[in-house]
Scaffold this motif. Sequence first.
Motif, PDB file in Angstrom:
ATOM      1  N   LEU A   1       0.870  -8.149   2.088  1.00 34.40           N
ATOM      2  CA  LEU A   1       3.126  -8.086   2.671  1.00 34.40           C
ATOM      3  C   LEU A   1       3.412  -6.421   2.380  1.00 34.40           C
ATOM      4  O   LEU A   1       3.757  -5.608   3.218  1.00 34.40           O
ATOM      5  CB  LEU A   1       3.348  -8.470   1.957  1.00 34.40           C
ATOM      6  N   ARG A   2       3.693  -6.910   1.100  1.00 36.32           N
ATOM      7  CA  ARG A   2       3.704  -5.379   0.115  1.00 36.32           C
ATOM      8  C   ARG A   2       2.984  -3.744   0.709  1.00 36.32           C
ATOM      9  O   ARG A   2       3.330  -3.157   1.299  1.00 36.32           O
ATOM     10  CB  ARG A   2       3.603  -4.483  -1.075  1.00 36.32           C
ATOM     11  N   GLU A   3       1.299  -3.982   0.970  1.00 35.00           N
ATOM     12  CA  GLU A   3       1.192  -2.997   2.032  1.00 35.00           C
ATOM     13  C   GLU A   3       1.451  -2.423   2.938  1.00 35.00           C
ATOM     14  O   GLU A   3       1.223  -1.594   3.239  1.00 35.00           O
ATOM     15  CB  GLU A   3      -0.631  -3.686   1.376  1.00 35.00           C
ATOM     16  N   ARG A   4       2.247  -3.832   3.974  1.00 35.35           N
ATOM     17  CA  ARG A   4       2.464  -3.552   5.641  1.00 35.35           C
ATOM     18  C   ARG A   4       3.573  -3.278   5.180  1.00 35.35           C
ATOM     19  O   ARG A   4       4.034  -1.987   5.662  1.00 35.35           O
ATOM     20  CB  ARG A   4       2.689  -4.827   6.436  1.00 35.35           C
ATOM     21  N   LEU A   5       4.479  -3.606   4.438  1.00 33.78           N
ATOM     22  CA  LEU A   5       5.404  -2.525   4.234  1.00 33.78           C
ATOM     23  C   LEU A   5       5.541  -1.157   4.305  1.00 33.78           C
ATOM     24  O   LEU A   5       6.539  -0.750   4.065  1.00 33.78           O
ATOM     25  CB  LEU A   5       6.391  -3.809   2.889  1.00 33.78           C
TER      26      LEU A   5
ATOM     27  N   GLY B   1       3.297  -0.567  10.083  1.00 31.39           N
ATOM     28  CA  GLY B   1       3.665  -2.369   9.330  1.00 31.39           C
ATOM     29  C   GLY B   1       3.069  -2.857   9.766  1.00 31.39           C
ATOM     30  O   GLY B   1       1.855  -3.901   9.264  1.00 31.39           O
ATOM     31  N   ALA B   2       3.718  -3.335  10.735  1.00 30.29           N
ATOM     32  CA  ALA B   2       2.691  -4.780  11.668  1.00 30.29           C
ATOM     33  C   ALA B   2       1.204  -4.307  12.050  1.00 30.29           C
ATOM     34  O   ALA B   2       0.315  -5.363  12.330  1.00 30.29           O
ATOM     35  CB  ALA B   2       3.871  -4.606  12.828  1.00 30.29           C
ATOM     36  N   GLY B   3       1.075  -3.202  12.179  1.00 27.89           N
ATOM     37  CA  GLY B   3      -0.700  -2.903  12.662  1.00 27.89           C
ATOM     38  C   GLY B   3      -0.779  -3.074  14.149  1.00 27.89           C
ATOM     39  O   GLY B   3      -2.211  -3.529  14.690  1.00 27.89           O
ATOM     40  N   PHE B   4       0.641  -2.583  14.983  1.00 31.01           N
ATOM     41  CA  PHE B   4      -0.232  -2.393  16.319  1.00 31.01           C
ATOM     42  C   PHE B   4       1.578  -1.520  17.125  1.00 31.01           C
ATOM     43  O   PHE B   4       1.769  -0.890  16.441  1.00 31.01           O
ATOM     44  CB  PHE B   4       0.664  -3.507  17.663  1.00 31.01           C
ATOM     45  N   ILE B   5       1.423  -1.403  18.255  1.00 33.21           N
ATOM     46  CA  ILE B   5       1.942  -0.339  19.191  1.00 33.21           C
ATOM     47  C   ILE B   5       2.619  -0.949  19.502  1.00 33.21           C
ATOM     48  O   ILE B   5       2.438  -1.855  20.745  1.00 33.21           O
ATOM     49  CB  ILE B   5       0.868   1.118  19.496  1.00 33.21           C
TER      50      ILE B   5
END
Length: 563
Positions: A222-226, A525-529
């Motif tokens: 979560l921290r890494e994505r944020l 962060g979510a990992g999508f476009i």
Amino acid sequence: MNSHQKFKSDIEIALETPLLPIQQIANNHLDLKEEELELFGKYKAKISLDVLERLKEKEPGKLILVTSTNPTPAGEGKSTVTVGLAQALNKLNKKAIIAMREPSLGPTMGLKGGATGGGYSQVIPMDEINLHFTGDIHAITTANNALASFIDNHLHHGNYLNIDPRRIVWRRALDLNDRALRNITIGLGGPTNGIPREDHFDITVASEIMAVLCLASSLDNLRERLSRIVIGYTYSKDPVTVADLGVEGALTLLLKEAIKPNLVQTIEHTPALIHGGPFANIAHGCNSLLATKMATMLGDYVVTEAGFGADLGAEKFLNIKSRIGKLNPSAVVIVATIRALKMHGGLRKDQLQQENTDALIKGITNLKKHIETIKSFGLPYVVAINKFVSDTEAEITELLNWSDQEGHPAVLCEVWEHGGNGGVELAEKVLKIIEEGENSFQFLYKDEDSIEQKIFNIASKVYGATGVQFTNKAKKQIQEFEFLGWSNLPICMAKTQYSLTDDASVLGRPESFTITIRELKGSLGAGFIVALTGDIMTMPGLPSEPAALNMDVSVDGKATGLF
């Protein structure tokens, strides 16, 4: 069930149902340890993420995805079927668990009036789940707006990152439908009140932080994505991230409790993990990956749902969530109602009480397209015909005959009225296709495909479009995203839920149409476009007569007016 019970409202049924203490659900149904449960009163709890480590070697349970045709104002009852199917599986002595999204206050107060199933297939306590629940969405709202305030504070105190105020893409958020906040101006009132600039509000469920929380695999992840979230661009058009601002730790701190899945129960005491709530028309439309994975560790069968029709929620569950979370769905249930199919066949909502097999047959083309979509993913499926009281024998027979002639497994279910008993035949059919059906699950595009190719694959294979048009802005953004190395990300389409096209008024199964991509947004962060089509709004408005007009609380503190 006698006749007077049929007409009780969902909230009346829910409030009359005796609940079991949530510890009893956790201990008897899920084998959770006492230290793994964090109570929110008697009937709600959060589950510690330690469960994931303790059960990491367990063979995961079978994952069943519930989706539907394109929704209409007539209602489909997808959540109701999700709950009823899980209850029915438990009646067949299968250890079944539900994984669902949390309702958003926006549509609850606006049009829906609630989103916890209905009748005798509900998750309870429905009033608390539909309102503030355990505060997860409020925590996401706070984290979203904390980031917004950190950005404006950075501008005010010198802007050493050289952020261009005109290119800030991070918006503020609120978990309500409030069209007046779509476009605002902030920082007015002189130098002490910040830098004046244009800003916007999204509904919280459209916030990237919601998507981040729902796709995170752990607190560290979560921290890494944020930290990867892009909040804007510099004057030289370089992306600026949360990591550049140095506030990912503070945002994670605000979300450290919200990341834990919530445990509740159904009317028949089937366990339900309800966690996360992104919309499927403007986000990826699935409950949290953590809740889904935890459910597969705790149960033998997990019934989950994705928002709206198979063109939105199911497509994103299969192409995005399953890709990121390495999920392998076992079967798909496609919910259809005769009422909705008649609307897709050209009837108005006020004509649905009338028997009309011609409109039904015409509207079946919408169902047929969604079946084709699920088949393109290589998954076995069952059509669940969710019965309404207005359905006639002739219409039911027509739909079942069509399904039989076309070779589509279909079952009439009555889970609203009869709970799990009304879904036993559906459960038996689902179990059969899991055991006997061919499962060759595949994504509809590869990571290495271009952004344009991924979008075209979705538009053509899922919507039935013959082409895709990109505005000049979208074309320029594609070039920028490719230069920045983002083109390997999956695509999250933002599209109206009511139509296979990007025009909400076009029902049924249209042909020879084009999808227009007007804008793209990098959700790193979510990992999508995110690809925005048509005039899709990320901050909805309220209808002329919102559901809130019927809501109240009794003198003894009980909710009224929730559907």
